[in-house]
Enzyme design. Sequence first.
Site, PDB file in Angstrom:
ATOM      1  N   GLY A 144     -26.768  25.402  27.559  1.00  0.00           N
ATOM      2  CA  GLY A 144     -28.196  25.292  27.170  1.00  0.00           C
ATOM      3  C   GLY A 144     -27.392  23.826  28.649  1.00  0.00           C
ATOM      4  O   GLY A 144     -26.550  24.669  29.209  1.00  0.00           O
ATOM      5  N   GLY A 186     -23.706  23.581  27.861  1.00  0.00           N
ATOM      6  CA  GLY A 186     -22.233  24.341  27.577  1.00  0.00           C
ATOM      7  C   GLY A 186     -22.727  25.043  29.658  1.00  0.00           C
ATOM      8  O   GLY A 186     -21.919  25.577  29.014  1.00  0.00           O
ATOM      9  N   ASN A 193     -23.322  17.534  17.925  1.00  0.00           N
ATOM     10  CA  ASN A 193     -23.402  16.311  17.852  1.00  0.00           C
ATOM     11  C   ASN A 193     -22.838  16.471  16.495  1.00  0.00           C
ATOM     12  O   ASN A 193     -23.886  16.476  15.567  1.00  0.00           O
ATOM     13  CB  ASN A 193     -25.109  15.505  18.554  1.00  0.00           C
ATOM     14  CG  ASN A 193     -24.650  15.426  19.729  1.00  0.00           C
ATOM     15  OD1 ASN A 193     -23.392  15.030  20.263  1.00  0.00           O
ATOM     16  ND2 ASN A 193     -25.404  15.520  20.447  1.00  0.00           N
ATOM     17  N   LYS A 211     -17.921   9.460  17.873  1.00  0.00           N
ATOM     18  CA  LYS A 211     -18.788   9.386  18.568  1.00  0.00           C
ATOM     19  C   LYS A 211     -20.130   9.509  18.000  1.00  0.00           C
ATOM     20  O   LYS A 211     -21.459   8.983  18.410  1.00  0.00           O
ATOM     21  CB  LYS A 211     -18.885  11.070  19.163  1.00  0.00           C
ATOM     22  CG  LYS A 211     -20.197  11.196  19.826  1.00  0.00           C
ATOM     23  CD  LYS A 211     -20.426  10.975  21.251  1.00  0.00           C
ATOM     24  CE  LYS A 211     -21.919  11.472  21.709  1.00  0.00           C
ATOM     25  NZ  LYS A 211     -20.955  12.820  22.467  1.00  0.00           N
TER      26      LYS A 211
END
Length: 329
Positions: free
Chosen positions: A9, A12, A102, A207
Amino acid sequence: MRICIFGAGASGGHFAVKLANAGHAVSVVARGPHLAAIRSSGLTLKLKDRVMQASVAATDDPATLGPQDAVIVTVKATGLAAVADNIAPLIGPETVVVFPQNGMSWWYPLALPADKPAPPRVPVFALADRFLPHMTIAQIAGGIIYSANEVEAPGVIKNNSPARNRLDFGPIDGRAPGVFAPLRDAFTSSGLEAPEIDDIRQTVWHKLLITASGSTISLATRNKAAISKTDPALGGVYIRIVRELLAVAAAHGYPLARELDPDKMLQGLLDHKPSLLQDYEQGRPMEIGEMVVSLIDFARAADIAVPTYDALAAITARLAIDKGLYSPA
């Protein structure tokens, strides 16, 4: 290297184009119109100053690709269960498998250092039972992506962070990060950053605090992340959330106050729609559990009060539930 991007996506697809242009044997696992476009015309990456294209092997059946030197699983956390059911043909005894999702990742409790508190029971952790039959802990690298991308059209990726496109990854079992040097070199040769990471869990927390603070406000207000920088009231909410989450991370063994300054974080927010908001607007399953609710679980396990974040997490979860994009169960 033979490198498979499982889920080509936004990020990626970006990685696939860069790695293919550096001469690596890149394949992608994709589906639907995106897969059809890649098969027909290859992948296109729109950068600030140029356009790059790559012709890569593309399939929705990993069994057609065979074992790889490295597999980078760039699907969202909501797609990991499907990956677990289909990844086996790509894995050989020496394959490195990178999971740069994430939020709180499924591998977090595996080989957790003895000096860290036991984590709460987060639903995503149950995926270990589905992945470990196909790979050993030594083959797994946790990862974090620092790159803002979006799928502009099937087969077309637009990059929104020209100055920052990086994959941080490292072993989850505490070994020296040099064990994954060949893949790191592949990224570097393609113009992508891939620094050595000594403690991938600390990187995950780093993150997570960045995304959870800005992304929840962005989703709740339906604005780009930079809204917290331009709206003083929201800026105050942002600062309080970051401070609350820093306390949670420290309670679980990862003090990050020296690395993350709330005021500097606020000023660094991008004029970009975070993935949570993109998914909400496009009606895709949302990573609310991994990116938002998991932090509430960690806070409660450590008996840390997070009143500002708690309220915002409840609001954003409700938005996703009402649209059928997240189920607390």
